[in-house]
Design a protein around this motif. Structure first.
Motif, PDB file in Angstrom:
ATOM      1  N   LEU A 194      -6.895   5.311  14.165  1.00  0.00           N
ATOM      2  CA  LEU A 194      -5.608   4.651  14.366  1.00  0.00           C
ATOM      3  C   LEU A 194      -5.331   3.605  13.294  1.00  0.00           C
ATOM      4  CD1 LEU A 194      -5.618   4.292  18.232  1.00  0.00           C
ATOM      5  CD2 LEU A 194      -4.325   5.892  16.856  1.00  0.00           C
ATOM      6  N   ALA A 195      -6.394   2.983  12.756  1.00  0.00           N
ATOM      7  CA  ALA A 195      -6.179   1.984  11.710  1.00  0.00           C
ATOM      8  C   ALA A 195      -5.791   2.646  10.401  1.00  0.00           C
ATOM      9  CB  ALA A 195      -7.417   1.131  11.512  1.00  0.00           C
ATOM     10  N   ILE A 196      -6.372   3.819  10.108  1.00  0.00           N
ATOM     11  CA  ILE A 196      -5.971   4.527   8.886  1.00  0.00           C
ATOM     12  C   ILE A 196      -4.528   4.986   9.021  1.00  0.00           C
ATOM     13  CG2 ILE A 196      -6.392   6.547   7.436  1.00  0.00           C
ATOM     14  CD1 ILE A 196      -9.290   6.276   7.967  1.00  0.00           C
ATOM     15  N   MET A 197      -4.149   5.375  10.234  1.00  0.00           N
ATOM     16  CA  MET A 197      -2.757   5.743  10.465  1.00  0.00           C
ATOM     17  C   MET A 197      -1.851   4.550  10.170  1.00  0.00           C
ATOM     18  SD  MET A 197      -1.216   7.555  13.802  1.00  0.00           S
ATOM     19  CE  MET A 197      -0.900   6.137  14.795  1.00  0.00           C
ATOM     20  N   TRP A 198      -2.300   3.356  10.596  1.00  0.00           N
ATOM     21  CA  TRP A 198      -1.506   2.145  10.319  1.00  0.00           C
ATOM     22  C   TRP A 198      -1.377   1.941   8.814  1.00  0.00           C
ATOM     23  CZ3 TRP A 198      -2.176  -2.277   7.575  1.00  0.00           C
ATOM     24  CH2 TRP A 198      -1.199  -3.255   7.769  1.00  0.00           C
ATOM     25  N   ILE A 199      -2.505   2.117   8.098  1.00  0.00           N
ATOM     26  CA  ILE A 199      -2.471   1.932   6.644  1.00  0.00           C
ATOM     27  C   ILE A 199      -1.457   2.888   6.030  1.00  0.00           C
ATOM     28  CG2 ILE A 199      -3.821   2.223   4.526  1.00  0.00           C
ATOM     29  CD1 ILE A 199      -6.262   1.303   6.130  1.00  0.00           C
ATOM     30  N   GLY A 200      -1.453   4.143   6.525  1.00  0.00           N
ATOM     31  CA  GLY A 200      -0.505   5.126   6.015  1.00  0.00           C
ATOM     32  C   GLY A 200       0.930   4.711   6.271  1.00  0.00           C
ATOM     33  N   ILE A 201       1.210   4.228   7.483  1.00  0.00           N
ATOM     34  CA  ILE A 201       2.601   3.889   7.810  1.00  0.00           C
ATOM     35  C   ILE A 201       3.070   2.695   6.980  1.00  0.00           C
ATOM     36  CG2 ILE A 201       4.144   3.140   9.663  1.00  0.00           C
ATOM     37  CD1 ILE A 201       2.676   4.857  11.550  1.00  0.00           C
ATOM     38  N   GLU A 202       2.177   1.708   6.790  1.00  0.00           N
ATOM     39  CA  GLU A 202       2.536   0.560   5.946  1.00  0.00           C
ATOM     40  C   GLU A 202       2.771   1.024   4.505  1.00  0.00           C
ATOM     41  OE1 GLU A 202       3.352  -2.421   6.225  1.00  0.00           O
ATOM     42  OE2 GLU A 202       2.808  -3.484   4.387  1.00  0.00           O
ATOM     43  N   ALA A 203       1.947   1.974   4.057  1.00  0.00           N
ATOM     44  CA  ALA A 203       2.125   2.464   2.684  1.00  0.00           C
ATOM     45  C   ALA A 203       3.451   3.198   2.530  1.00  0.00           C
ATOM     46  CB  ALA A 203       0.969   3.384   2.296  1.00  0.00           C
ATOM     47  N   THR A 204       3.893   3.913   3.573  1.00  0.00           N
ATOM     48  CA  THR A 204       5.203   4.571   3.458  1.00  0.00           C
ATOM     49  C   THR A 204       6.295   3.528   3.246  1.00  0.00           C
ATOM     50  OG1 THR A 204       5.608   4.531   5.831  1.00  0.00           O
ATOM     51  CG2 THR A 204       4.647   6.538   4.941  1.00  0.00           C
ATOM     52  N   THR A 205       6.181   2.374   3.926  1.00  0.00           N
ATOM     53  CA  THR A 205       7.187   1.333   3.748  1.00  0.00           C
ATOM     54  C   THR A 205       7.252   0.885   2.299  1.00  0.00           C
ATOM     55  OG1 THR A 205       6.459   0.498   5.874  1.00  0.00           O
ATOM     56  CG2 THR A 205       8.009  -0.854   4.677  1.00  0.00           C
ATOM     57  N   ILE A 206       6.058   0.622   1.727  1.00  0.00           N
ATOM     58  CA  ILE A 206       6.021   0.055   0.385  1.00  0.00           C
ATOM     59  C   ILE A 206       6.616   1.034  -0.618  1.00  0.00           C
ATOM     60  CG2 ILE A 206       4.448  -0.686  -1.408  1.00  0.00           C
ATOM     61  CD1 ILE A 206       2.645  -1.701   0.868  1.00  0.00           C
TER      62      ILE A 206
ATOM     63  N   ILE B 221     -11.783   0.275   6.277  1.00  0.00           N
ATOM     64  CA  ILE B 221     -10.446   0.068   6.816  1.00  0.00           C
ATOM     65  C   ILE B 221      -9.889  -1.277   6.367  1.00  0.00           C
ATOM     66  CG2 ILE B 221      -9.219  -0.284   8.987  1.00  0.00           C
ATOM     67  CD1 ILE B 221     -11.035   1.891  10.117  1.00  0.00           C
ATOM     68  N   GLU B 222     -10.766  -2.284   6.376  1.00  0.00           N
ATOM     69  CA  GLU B 222     -10.342  -3.606   5.917  1.00  0.00           C
ATOM     70  C   GLU B 222      -9.859  -3.536   4.467  1.00  0.00           C
ATOM     71  OE1 GLU B 222     -12.572  -7.428   7.119  1.00  0.00           O
ATOM     72  OE2 GLU B 222     -11.420  -6.209   8.467  1.00  0.00           O
ATOM     73  N   LEU B 223     -10.599  -2.762   3.669  1.00  0.00           N
ATOM     74  CA  LEU B 223     -10.234  -2.595   2.265  1.00  0.00           C
ATOM     75  C   LEU B 223      -8.832  -1.993   2.165  1.00  0.00           C
ATOM     76  CD1 LEU B 223     -11.876  -3.148  -0.275  1.00  0.00           C
ATOM     77  CD2 LEU B 223     -12.389  -0.726  -0.387  1.00  0.00           C
ATOM     78  N   GLY B 224      -8.588  -0.954   2.977  1.00  0.00           N
ATOM     79  CA  GLY B 224      -7.277  -0.315   2.960  1.00  0.00           C
ATOM     80  C   GLY B 224      -6.168  -1.284   3.320  1.00  0.00           C
ATOM     81  N   MET B 225      -6.420  -2.114   4.349  1.00  0.00           N
ATOM     82  CA  MET B 225      -5.394  -3.064   4.778  1.00  0.00           C
ATOM     83  C   MET B 225      -5.099  -4.082   3.685  1.00  0.00           C
ATOM     84  SD  MET B 225      -6.682  -3.788   8.576  1.00  0.00           S
ATOM     85  CE  MET B 225      -6.570  -2.521   9.825  1.00  0.00           C
ATOM     86  N   LEU B 226      -6.177  -4.607   3.065  1.00  0.00           N
ATOM     87  CA  LEU B 226      -5.963  -5.607   2.022  1.00  0.00           C
ATOM     88  C   LEU B 226      -5.212  -4.998   0.845  1.00  0.00           C
ATOM     89  CD1 LEU B 226      -9.338  -7.517   2.104  1.00  0.00           C
ATOM     90  CD2 LEU B 226      -7.111  -8.379   2.751  1.00  0.00           C
ATOM     91  N   PHE B 227      -5.522  -3.734   0.548  1.00  0.00           N
ATOM     92  CA  PHE B 227      -4.838  -3.071  -0.560  1.00  0.00           C
ATOM     93  C   PHE B 227      -3.354  -2.934  -0.261  1.00  0.00           C
ATOM     94  CE2 PHE B 227      -3.327   0.868  -2.542  1.00  0.00           C
ATOM     95  CZ  PHE B 227      -3.526   0.536  -3.870  1.00  0.00           C
ATOM     96  N   ASP B 228      -3.042  -2.464   0.960  1.00  0.00           N
ATOM     97  CA  ASP B 228      -1.645  -2.342   1.375  1.00  0.00           C
ATOM     98  C   ASP B 228      -0.913  -3.664   1.219  1.00  0.00           C
ATOM     99  OD1 ASP B 228      -1.399   0.248   1.963  1.00  0.00           O
ATOM    100  OD2 ASP B 228      -1.170   0.024   4.118  1.00  0.00           O
ATOM    101  N   MET B 229      -1.604  -4.748   1.679  1.00  0.00           N
ATOM    102  CA  MET B 229      -0.976  -6.064   1.662  1.00  0.00           C
ATOM    103  C   MET B 229      -0.708  -6.524   0.247  1.00  0.00           C
ATOM    104  SD  MET B 229      -2.554  -8.841   4.086  1.00  0.00           S
ATOM    105  CE  MET B 229      -2.563  -9.953   2.741  1.00  0.00           C
ATOM    106  N   LEU B 230      -1.699  -6.292  -0.618  1.00  0.00           N
ATOM    107  CA  LEU B 230      -1.567  -6.702  -2.013  1.00  0.00           C
ATOM    108  C   LEU B 230      -0.374  -5.997  -2.646  1.00  0.00           C
ATOM    109  CD1 LEU B 230      -3.242  -8.487  -3.871  1.00  0.00           C
ATOM    110  CD2 LEU B 230      -4.380  -6.466  -4.699  1.00  0.00           C
ATOM    111  N   MET B 231      -0.292  -4.681  -2.419  1.00  0.00           N
ATOM    112  CA  MET B 231       0.836  -3.908  -2.957  1.00  0.00           C
ATOM    113  C   MET B 231       2.147  -4.466  -2.411  1.00  0.00           C
ATOM    114  SD  MET B 231       0.063  -1.581  -4.984  1.00  0.00           S
ATOM    115  CE  MET B 231      -1.282  -2.409  -5.718  1.00  0.00           C
ATOM    116  N   GLY B 232       2.152  -4.724  -1.094  1.00  0.00           N
ATOM    117  CA  GLY B 232       3.370  -5.230  -0.473  1.00  0.00           C
ATOM    118  C   GLY B 232       3.835  -6.523  -1.117  1.00  0.00           C
TER     119      GLY B 232
END
Lengths: 495, 219
Positions: free
Chosen positions: A123-135, B180-191
């Motif tokens: 579910l967290a990877i899914m979240w990462i994907g959805i946030e990436a679609t926004t960006i 997963i933490e890495l992925g989140m931080l990456f997303d945030m940085l890009m954002g």
């Protein structure tokens, strides 16, 4: 299975490095065709049973396969339409070679992020994907090649609102993870395949809290009112092929996240809690959008509000629940993913011809462009929910689910709003379609070459195909789609 | 080391520091101070994760602390500083409401959070206060976002909100797996990078970094 994720990234890199604006469109099309070939066996396998890769990090069942096939189909349609759309923009001097290659590079990254959402098991990877679609899609709306202040305003609103929303969804995901650690000891899990097995043991109070955050978070992204404010701006300012992708499938990938959560929250809390919340959000969405559709004078915004309405109907379908409700919602996702992109494609061509997105400035589309006019007419009839077109069938199925549950108040409100939408959509597009064209309002013909060219033939072909499927689905849902949707209903644990 | 951390309740002091840096946003007048407050906030967050890592003794927490320090503590502040310099904004933040009223409202928000989470729906892993503080930080940053009109203050509000969220995540579950933490931080940085680019574009297109200008699209 990993090839599905690698192909769009490779295509994006290749497209970004091609400087010839005429060639890059066909290269991007070849990339999507490769994606179709790679994905076809995986999707068929996922309909039969779960497929997983990379140590269960990615796992696909019938529901993922269903959403993924829609993502890939619309990517193909958009890639085809983009060729003629960008040709026109390029000739009209609205973009430059740099803009074109950036556009295609981002388009494929956007496809990649949506595929990631559908494939993620965690579910967290899914979240990462959805946030990436926004960006990525914010860049497509704002930077792509429209250097216009309005597009920047739309993109800014979009990224701020969706990021705040999606941050709440992350909090919901954290809380769900916390609930799972309580059940599974220190090794908590976010894997959908694991969570589904232990869902009935999770703490109901915690899961309720998690669901509220997730519903508001992903609901922002899915365009559910009252957290929909970014949607009309983004959809009306984006380039038409991107509007089609945003509306046809991006909203649904976010809603897919909500559906996944519903099925792990329901076993512990009972279906009334999630159902009522979804019904409330659905009714507000259909209600608010019906009023805005009625008073709208910009046809791209009208289509955007219509997307909010249809997301509301999907939410109602899942909220009413039961096999019929979920079946109706999933069928509605498919129908909306056919009709809305068709309308955005058509509106892109109308905008190119008339040089305006204002309904009042467009007259006599049927008379001046018979083929495009007919396609638009079919799309408008379908979107308004006229029988015997496809959207009527799924709306009726959702309605039946509500009647079966005896929710008369919700059903009555739903009917009133749908009638308003019916009038709003048809009167808006009726004004544009009929009458005789006024030559003085049209864009100079230099921007509109009449000869045949491959890109335009392909674009017309894909639009005719979509219109044909709209008509066909209205009469009968083919056996393969029927069994697939039934398999999805089982995946969501509804009997 | 462990005894020392527990004896002086280091975790609580760091959490309070995180809350205070969020509260100070109400009083600052220039964007530079906002960036400084964010930097301190991120360093405190990374420090908190490191202290918890010492207590629990898990490697993935050490990695998380380092990642937080690198992205939130160093990369993002450097980027923000560059953007501020490039935009040549007037550096004055004109809030919609006065600073003292704004401070008072933040205080009320903190009180509301403590009152409503008093019984502790959650048994938190390492501190009684971390969850309350994280929710309070999230609310205060949302409040900052709706009452300031410079584009960059919105970005910094969003960043504070994400710091609060990460704190909440830690107080609930000792953090996510490293990947997963890495992925989140990456997303945030890009954002953040993309928001920065858009902020510059807004400044260029509207000749102002005030969000008051963005009122064309509605209805």
């Amino acid at each position: 299975m990993i090839a599905i994720l690698v192909i769009p990234i490779v295509t994006a890199i290749i497209c970004y490095n091609i400087w010839n604006p005429r060639v890059v469109g066909y290269v991007s099309l070849a990339g999507v065709v490769a994606l179709v070939i790679a994905a076809f066996p995986v999707i068929t396998a996922s309909f039969a049973g779960p497929v997983s890769a990379l140590n269960e990090a990615f796992s696909m069942d019938a529901l993922s396969g269903y959403v993924m096939s829609l993502v890939i189909f619309l990517s193909l349609a958009s890639a085809i339409y983009s060729i003629s759309y960008l040709d026109h923009e390029f000739e009209a001097g609205l973009t430059n070679p740099r803009g074109v290659r950036t556009y295609y590079g981002l388009l494929h990254l956007f496809i990649f992020t949506m595929l990631l959402v559908t494939m993620a098991n965690n579910l967290a990877i899914m979240w990462i994907g959805i946030e990436a679609t926004t960006i990525v899609s914010a860049l497509l709306i704002g930077l792509g090649f429209h250097k216009r202040p309005l597009a920047i305003e739309a993109a800014w609103k979009y990224i701020i609102l969706c990021t705040v929303g999606i941050t709440f969804a992350l909090l919901g995901t954290f809380i769900a993870y916390y609930a799972s650690t309580a059940v599974m000891g220190t090794e908590g899990a976010l894997n959908w395949t694991v969570l589904r097995g232990v869902a009935y043991k999770l703490n109901p109070a915690t899961m309720k809290l998690a669901f509220i955050f997730v519903l508001v978070g992903y609901g922002t992204k899915a365009g559910l009112a009252p957290v929909h404010n970014w949607l009309p701006d983004a959809h009306s300012q984006a380039p038409s092929p991107i509007s089609a992708l945003l509306s046809g499938i991006l909203l649904n990938t976010a809603f897919y996240g909500i559906m996944r959560f519903v099925s792990i929250v329901q076993p512990s809390t009972g279906s009334a809690f999630t159902g009522n919340l979804l019904i409330i959000f659905g009714l507000i969405s259909v209600g608010i959008s019906s009023i805005f559709i009625l008073v709208q004078d910009n046809y791209k915004r009208l289509l955007a509000y219509s997307s909010i309405e249809h997301m509301g109907i999907i939410s109602l379908g899942v909220g009413f629940g039961g096999p019929v409700g979920i079946y109706g919602a999933l069928l509605h996702i498919l129908n909306h993913a056919l009709s809305k992109p068709l309308m955005f494609f058509a509106s892109g061509k109308i905008q190119a011809r008339f040089g305006s997105t204002n309904i009042a400035n467009v007259r006599g589309v049927l008379a001046s462009m018979p083929l495009l006019g007919t396609l638009t007419f079919i799309g408008a009839l379908s979107l308004s929910g006229t029988p015997p077109f496809n959207i009527f069938v799924s709306e009726f199925t959702v309605l039946k689910a509500g009647v079966d549950r005896g929710l008369w108040f919700a059903v009555a409100l739903f009917l009133v709003f749908v009638v308003i939408v019916f009038y709003g959509v048809l009167s808006g597009f009726g004004k544009m379609l009929f009458g005789s064209p006024d030559e003085s309002t049209m864009a100079p013909s230099a921007h509109h070459p009449q000869g045949l060219n491959l890109g335009r033939v392909l674009a017309n072909g894909v639009m005719i195909l979509m219109a044909a499927s709209i008509v066909m689905l209205g009469f009968k849902v083919p056996a393969i789609i029927d069994t697939t949707i039934k398999a999805c209903v089982l995946v969501l644990g509804v009997k | 080391m462990k005894n020392w951390i527990e004896a002086f309740s280091v975790i609580d002091y760091i959490s309070i520091g995180i809350l205070l840096t969020a509260v100070t946003l109400n009083a600052f007048k220039s964007i530079e101070s906002y960036v400084k407050a964010y930097t301190i906030n991120s360093w405190l967050l990374a420090g908190l994760i490191a202290v918890v890592a010492v207590l629990v003794g898990e490697t993935h927490l050490y990695i998380a602390a380092l990642l937080t320090l690198a992205t939130k503590g160093i990369l993002i502040p450097l980027f923000l500083r560059r953007i501020v310099r490039r935009m040549r904004v007037t550096h004055e933040i004109q809030p919609y409401i006065g600073n003292s009223l704004s401070l008072a409202i933040s205080g009320i928000l903190v009180a509301v959070v403590y009152a409503s989470l008093k019984d502790g729906i959650f048994v938190t892993g390492f501190s009684r206060n971390a969850l309350q503080i994280s929710i309070a930080v999230i609310l205060i940053s949302l409040f900052i976002m709706i009452t300031r009109k410079k584009a960059l203050t919105l970005v910094i509000g969003l960043l504070f909100m994400e710091n609060g969220l990460f704190l909440a995540g830690f107080s609930l579950t000792f953090g996510m797996p490293t990947m997963i933490e890495l992925g989140m931080l990456f997303d945030m940085l890009m954002g953040v990078i993309i928001l920065g680019i858009f902020a510059v574009q807004i400044k260029r297109a509207f000749a102002s970094a005030d969000l008051d200008q963005l009122t064309v699209l509605k209805g």
